[in-house]
Motif scaffolding. Structure first.
Motif, PDB file in Angstrom:
ATOM      1  N   SER A  37       0.819  -1.211   0.000  1.00  0.00           N
ATOM      2  CA  SER A  37       0.000   0.000   0.000  1.00  0.00           C
ATOM      3  C   SER A  37       0.851   1.257   0.000  1.00  0.00           C
ATOM      4  CB  SER A  37      -0.946   0.019   1.207  1.00  0.00           C
ATOM      5  OG  SER A  37      -1.916  -1.000   1.108  1.00  0.00           O
ATOM      6  N   GLY A 100      -4.045  -1.635  -8.512  1.00  0.00           N
ATOM      7  CA  GLY A 100      -5.308  -0.956  -8.800  1.00  0.00           C
ATOM      8  C   GLY A 100      -5.943  -1.487 -10.080  1.00  0.00           C
ATOM      9  N   ARG A 103      -7.129  -5.055  -9.446  1.00  0.00           N
ATOM     10  CA  ARG A 103      -8.374  -5.093  -8.677  1.00  0.00           C
ATOM     11  C   ARG A 103      -9.567  -4.805  -9.579  1.00  0.00           C
ATOM     12  NH1 ARG A 103      -8.843  -1.989  -3.127  1.00  0.00           N
ATOM     13  NH2 ARG A 103      -7.843  -3.854  -2.320  1.00  0.00           N
ATOM     14  N   HIS A 136      -8.255  -4.464   2.811  1.00  0.00           N
ATOM     15  CA  HIS A 136      -7.175  -3.778   3.525  1.00  0.00           C
ATOM     16  C   HIS A 136      -6.148  -3.141   2.593  1.00  0.00           C
ATOM     17  CE1 HIS A 136      -7.807  -5.884   7.639  1.00  0.00           C
ATOM     18  NE2 HIS A 136      -8.952  -5.675   7.022  1.00  0.00           N
ATOM     19  N   LEU A 137      -6.035  -3.635   1.378  1.00  0.00           N
ATOM     20  CA  LEU A 137      -5.053  -3.105   0.437  1.00  0.00           C
ATOM     21  C   LEU A 137      -5.517  -1.757  -0.098  1.00  0.00           C
ATOM     22  CD1 LEU A 137      -2.408  -3.758  -1.117  1.00  0.00           C
ATOM     23  CD2 LEU A 137      -3.866  -4.664  -2.928  1.00  0.00           C
ATOM     24  N   CYS A 138      -4.665  -0.755   0.037  1.00  0.00           N
ATOM     25  CA  CYS A 138      -4.931   0.582  -0.486  1.00  0.00           C
ATOM     26  C   CYS A 138      -3.875   0.876  -1.535  1.00  0.00           C
ATOM     27  CB  CYS A 138      -4.840   1.637   0.611  1.00  0.00           C
ATOM     28  SG  CYS A 138      -5.990   1.361   1.958  1.00  0.00           S
ATOM     29  N   PHE A 139      -4.216   1.699  -2.494  1.00  0.00           N
ATOM     30  CA  PHE A 139      -3.263   2.050  -3.538  1.00  0.00           C
ATOM     31  C   PHE A 139      -3.765   3.285  -4.252  1.00  0.00           C
ATOM     32  CE2 PHE A 139      -6.311   0.472  -6.439  1.00  0.00           C
ATOM     33  CZ  PHE A 139      -6.848  -0.630  -5.817  1.00  0.00           C
ATOM     34  N   ARG A 140      -2.855   3.904  -4.948  1.00  0.00           N
ATOM     35  CA  ARG A 140      -3.233   5.036  -5.797  1.00  0.00           C
ATOM     36  C   ARG A 140      -3.757   4.473  -7.106  1.00  0.00           C
ATOM     37  NH1 ARG A 140       2.054   6.893  -4.046  1.00  0.00           N
ATOM     38  NH2 ARG A 140       2.772   5.829  -5.876  1.00  0.00           N
ATOM     39  N   ASP A 141      -4.855   5.021  -7.578  1.00  0.00           N
ATOM     40  CA  ASP A 141      -5.362   4.594  -8.879  1.00  0.00           C
ATOM     41  C   ASP A 141      -4.354   4.959  -9.943  1.00  0.00           C
ATOM     42  OD1 ASP A 141      -7.761   3.503  -8.029  1.00  0.00           O
ATOM     43  OD2 ASP A 141      -8.802   5.424  -8.143  1.00  0.00           O
TER      44      ASP A 141
END
Length: 147
Positions: A37, A100, A103, A136-141
């Motif tokens: 992340s 991203g 996903r 829980h995984l976050c990311f920048r598009d």
């Protein structure tokens, strides 16, 4: 350095919500999710045992090497390669930012077939169908969506 992942674990991370795994595996996955992340680590694809398997060493590692699990990895490689329009294999390095895109492809069902026989497939589908609010995984598009 990078996070070493087998292909089907790359898909698992997309819908990870912190439950339904054993405690050690969940804690380890949380640490890997934080690393990815942050965008500081790339993903290094591996065959067989990876950084997520580490807490299982000496216990359920044999499960990580079962034929059905290896087949799941092969299918995930095919799906991800097709989506990325580039053949990937062990040793390939993917930037964390690709998560991203993956996903989005998982949500659309494009790269989901490798998880069809996984015991967590229904959970992953539910998370994706709900548009990942608890993931829980976050990311920048990424700006360059492929499809």
């Amino acid at each position: 350095m990078g996070v070493h992942l087998r292909a089907h674990h790359l898909l698992c991370l997309l819908t990870f919500v912190g439950r339904d795994y054993n405690v050690a595996f969940t804690a380890n996955m949380e640490q890997i999710v934080v690393r990815l992340s942050s965008g500081a680590d790339d993903i290094v694809l591996v065959d067989g045992l990876d950084d997520l398997c580490a807490p299982l060493m000496g216990t359920a590692v044999q499960d990580c090497l079962l034929a059905r699990v290896l087949c799941r990895d092969e299918m995930a490689v095919k799906n991800i390669s097709s989506y990325l329009e580039s053949q990937i294999c062990a040793g390939a390095v993917l930037p964390a930012q690709v998560l991203g895109e993956l996903r989005s492809a998982f949500s659309a069902g494009t790269i989901r077939s490798a998880r069809a026989d996984c015991r967590w497939a229904d959970l992953g589908t539910a998370v994706a169908d709900a548009k990942f609010p608890q993931a829980h995984l976050c990311f920048r598009d990424t700006a360059n969506k492929r499809h």
